[in-house]
Design a protein around this motif. Structure first.
Motif, PDB file in Angstrom:
ATOM      1  N   ALA A 131       0.835  -1.199   0.000  1.00  0.00           N
ATOM      2  CA  ALA A 131       0.000   0.000   0.000  1.00  0.00           C
ATOM      3  C   ALA A 131       0.873   1.254   0.000  1.00  0.00           C
ATOM      4  CB  ALA A 131      -0.906  -0.002   1.227  1.00  0.00           C
ATOM      5  N   ALA A 132       0.287   2.329  -0.443  1.00  0.00           N
ATOM      6  CA  ALA A 132       0.988   3.610  -0.457  1.00  0.00           C
ATOM      7  C   ALA A 132       1.325   4.035   0.972  1.00  0.00           C
ATOM      8  CB  ALA A 132       0.117   4.670  -1.115  1.00  0.00           C
ATOM      9  N   THR A 133       2.358   4.798   1.093  1.00  0.00           N
ATOM     10  CA  THR A 133       2.780   5.279   2.407  1.00  0.00           C
ATOM     11  C   THR A 133       1.769   6.281   2.948  1.00  0.00           C
ATOM     12  OG1 THR A 133       5.074   5.009   1.783  1.00  0.00           O
ATOM     13  CG2 THR A 133       4.637   6.414   3.659  1.00  0.00           C
ATOM     14  N   VAL A 134       1.389   6.094   4.188  1.00  0.00           N
ATOM     15  CA  VAL A 134       0.479   7.004   4.873  1.00  0.00           C
ATOM     16  C   VAL A 134       1.196   7.511   6.109  1.00  0.00           C
ATOM     17  CG1 VAL A 134      -1.702   7.194   6.118  1.00  0.00           C
ATOM     18  CG2 VAL A 134      -1.554   5.762   4.080  1.00  0.00           C
ATOM     19  N   PRO A 135       1.297   8.829   6.273  1.00  0.00           N
ATOM     20  CA  PRO A 135       1.965   9.344   7.473  1.00  0.00           C
ATOM     21  C   PRO A 135       1.177   8.975   8.730  1.00  0.00           C
ATOM     22  CG  PRO A 135       1.446  11.136   5.942  1.00  0.00           C
ATOM     23  CD  PRO A 135       0.839   9.886   5.401  1.00  0.00           C
ATOM     24  N   VAL A 136       1.871   8.466   9.726  1.00  0.00           N
ATOM     25  CA  VAL A 136       1.236   8.125  10.994  1.00  0.00           C
ATOM     26  C   VAL A 136       2.067   8.711  12.134  1.00  0.00           C
ATOM     27  CG1 VAL A 136       0.082   6.021  10.227  1.00  0.00           C
ATOM     28  CG2 VAL A 136       2.410   5.901  11.060  1.00  0.00           C
ATOM     29  N   ILE A 137       1.383   8.973  13.232  1.00  0.00           N
ATOM     30  CA  ILE A 137       2.036   9.527  14.416  1.00  0.00           C
ATOM     31  C   ILE A 137       1.588   8.710  15.611  1.00  0.00           C
ATOM     32  CG2 ILE A 137       2.294  11.533  15.923  1.00  0.00           C
ATOM     33  CD1 ILE A 137       1.709  13.286  13.488  1.00  0.00           C
ATOM     34  N   GLY A 138       2.542   8.288  16.420  1.00  0.00           N
ATOM     35  CA  GLY A 138       2.242   7.549  17.632  1.00  0.00           C
ATOM     36  C   GLY A 138       2.259   8.467  18.839  1.00  0.00           C
ATOM     37  N   PHE A 139       2.106   7.871  19.991  1.00  0.00           N
ATOM     38  CA  PHE A 139       2.087   8.626  21.237  1.00  0.00           C
ATOM     39  C   PHE A 139       2.851   7.848  22.289  1.00  0.00           C
ATOM     40  CE2 PHE A 139       0.291  10.509  25.043  1.00  0.00           C
ATOM     41  CZ  PHE A 139       0.178  11.839  24.672  1.00  0.00           C
ATOM     42  N   ASP A 140       3.766   8.446  22.939  1.00  0.00           N
ATOM     43  CA  ASP A 140       4.591   7.945  24.037  1.00  0.00           C
ATOM     44  C   ASP A 140       6.073   7.915  23.695  1.00  0.00           C
ATOM     45  OD1 ASP A 140       2.673   7.651  25.974  1.00  0.00           O
ATOM     46  OD2 ASP A 140       2.304   5.550  25.544  1.00  0.00           O
ATOM     47  N   ASP A 141       6.433   8.011  22.431  1.00  0.00           N
ATOM     48  CA  ASP A 141       7.830   7.984  21.991  1.00  0.00           C
ATOM     49  C   ASP A 141       8.590   6.817  22.620  1.00  0.00           C
ATOM     50  OD1 ASP A 141       9.991   8.816  20.457  1.00  0.00           O
ATOM     51  OD2 ASP A 141      10.807  10.008  22.103  1.00  0.00           O
ATOM     52  N   SER A 142       8.079   5.628  22.380  1.00  0.00           N
ATOM     53  CA  SER A 142       8.699   4.422  22.910  1.00  0.00           C
ATOM     54  C   SER A 142       9.971   4.073  22.148  1.00  0.00           C
ATOM     55  CB  SER A 142       7.711   3.250  22.806  1.00  0.00           C
ATOM     56  OG  SER A 142       7.500   2.925  21.440  1.00  0.00           O
ATOM     57  N   PRO A 143      10.835   3.239  22.722  1.00  0.00           N
ATOM     58  CA  PRO A 143      12.022   2.786  22.001  1.00  0.00           C
ATOM     59  C   PRO A 143      11.659   2.096  20.678  1.00  0.00           C
ATOM     60  CG  PRO A 143      12.267   2.291  24.325  1.00  0.00           C
ATOM     61  CD  PRO A 143      10.857   2.781  24.124  1.00  0.00           C
ATOM     62  N   ALA A 144      10.519   1.395  20.647  1.00  0.00           N
ATOM     63  CA  ALA A 144      10.081   0.742  19.407  1.00  0.00           C
ATOM     64  C   ALA A 144       9.794   1.773  18.325  1.00  0.00           C
ATOM     65  CB  ALA A 144       8.846  -0.112  19.667  1.00  0.00           C
ATOM     66  N   ALA A 145       9.224   2.916  18.705  1.00  0.00           N
ATOM     67  CA  ALA A 145       8.945   3.978  17.735  1.00  0.00           C
ATOM     68  C   ALA A 145      10.248   4.501  17.133  1.00  0.00           C
ATOM     69  CB  ALA A 145       8.176   5.113  18.401  1.00  0.00           C
ATOM     70  N   ALA A 146      11.231   4.682  17.972  1.00  0.00           N
ATOM     71  CA  ALA A 146      12.531   5.153  17.480  1.00  0.00           C
ATOM     72  C   ALA A 146      13.157   4.120  16.551  1.00  0.00           C
ATOM     73  CB  ALA A 146      13.461   5.444  18.658  1.00  0.00           C
ATOM     74  N   ALA A 147      13.013   2.844  16.883  1.00  0.00           N
ATOM     75  CA  ALA A 147      13.641   1.779  16.095  1.00  0.00           C
ATOM     76  C   ALA A 147      13.065   1.678  14.686  1.00  0.00           C
ATOM     77  CB  ALA A 147      13.497   0.439  16.811  1.00  0.00           C
ATOM     78  N   VAL A 148      11.770   1.991  14.531  1.00  0.00           N
ATOM     79  CA  VAL A 148      11.153   1.869  13.207  1.00  0.00           C
ATOM     80  C   VAL A 148      10.948   3.213  12.516  1.00  0.00           C
ATOM     81  CG1 VAL A 148      10.006  -0.305  13.788  1.00  0.00           C
ATOM     82  CG2 VAL A 148       8.785   1.862  14.104  1.00  0.00           C
TER      83      VAL A 148
ATOM     84  N   SER B  59       6.458  10.468  16.813  1.00  0.00           N
ATOM     85  CA  SER B  59       5.691  10.209  18.020  1.00  0.00           C
ATOM     86  C   SER B  59       5.661  11.435  18.930  1.00  0.00           C
ATOM     87  CB  SER B  59       6.317   9.021  18.775  1.00  0.00           C
ATOM     88  OG  SER B  59       5.497   8.619  19.842  1.00  0.00           O
ATOM     89  N   VAL B  60       4.636  11.511  19.740  1.00  0.00           N
ATOM     90  CA  VAL B  60       4.512  12.573  20.726  1.00  0.00           C
ATOM     91  C   VAL B  60       5.140  12.081  22.024  1.00  0.00           C
ATOM     92  CG1 VAL B  60       2.914  14.009  22.052  1.00  0.00           C
ATOM     93  CG2 VAL B  60       2.393  13.430  19.669  1.00  0.00           C
ATOM     94  N   ALA B  61       6.132  12.800  22.507  1.00  0.00           N
ATOM     95  CA  ALA B  61       6.821  12.422  23.744  1.00  0.00           C
ATOM     96  C   ALA B  61       6.210  13.180  24.917  1.00  0.00           C
ATOM     97  CB  ALA B  61       8.309  12.744  23.637  1.00  0.00           C
ATOM     98  N   GLN B  62       5.897  12.434  25.944  1.00  0.00           N
ATOM     99  CA  GLN B  62       5.376  13.047  27.160  1.00  0.00           C
ATOM    100  C   GLN B  62       6.530  13.356  28.110  1.00  0.00           C
ATOM    101  OE1 GLN B  62       1.646  11.145  28.644  1.00  0.00           O
ATOM    102  NE2 GLN B  62       2.445   9.459  27.411  1.00  0.00           N
ATOM    103  N   PRO B  63       6.443  14.448  28.838  1.00  0.00           N
ATOM    104  CA  PRO B  63       7.492  14.772  29.805  1.00  0.00           C
ATOM    105  C   PRO B  63       7.325  13.946  31.077  1.00  0.00           C
ATOM    106  CG  PRO B  63       5.836  16.491  29.801  1.00  0.00           C
ATOM    107  CD  PRO B  63       5.438  15.502  28.738  1.00  0.00           C
ATOM    108  N   LEU B  64       7.724  12.675  31.027  1.00  0.00           N
ATOM    109  CA  LEU B  64       7.460  11.752  32.129  1.00  0.00           C
ATOM    110  C   LEU B  64       8.147  12.151  33.429  1.00  0.00           C
ATOM    111  CD1 LEU B  64       7.572   8.356  30.219  1.00  0.00           C
ATOM    112  CD2 LEU B  64       5.586   9.726  30.871  1.00  0.00           C
ATOM    113  N   ARG B  65       9.384  12.585  33.344  1.00  0.00           N
ATOM    114  CA  ARG B  65      10.090  12.980  34.577  1.00  0.00           C
ATOM    115  C   ARG B  65       9.394  14.166  35.231  1.00  0.00           C
ATOM    116  NH1 ARG B  65      13.643  15.921  37.218  1.00  0.00           N
ATOM    117  NH2 ARG B  65      15.373  14.995  38.332  1.00  0.00           N
TER     118      ARG B  65
END
Length: 86
Positions: free
Chosen positions: A20-37, A41-47
């Motif tokens: 399929a054609a590429t579709v832009p997607v955005i995740g939430f939490d900025d997990s290590p898995a998001a960085a790997a692929v 992503s939206v990063a939350q200021p957890l600290r």
């Protein structure tokens, strides 16, 4: 936009597998898995969130002048981490 990173990662893999054609997607939490692929992503200021929670809790527990806790709102700005998917 997804509520967490796992769903758009999975959806992107499925779409790519079907050619399929590429579709832009955005995740939430900025997990290590998001960085790997390369998922944007939206990063939350957890600290900062943890520090605010502890501060509010200790302020509430230390308030001996009131029988009820006063409602307080803390707004912590998220950060958009742009990668290949966005």
């Amino acid at each position: 936009l997804s509520l967490h990173d796992a769903l758009p990662i999975s959806a992107s893999r499925e779409r790519l597998a079907r050619g399929a054609a590429t579709v832009p997607v955005i995740g939430f939490d900025d997990s290590p898995a998001a960085a790997a692929v390369g998922l944007t992503s939206v990063a939350q200021p957890l600290r900062e969130a943890a520090v605010s929670c502890v501060r509010l809790l200790t302020d509430t527990l230390g308030d001996t002048t009131s029988d009820r806790a006063t409602a307080r709102h803390v707004l912590l700005p998220p950060r958009l981490v742009v990668r290949e998917s966005g």
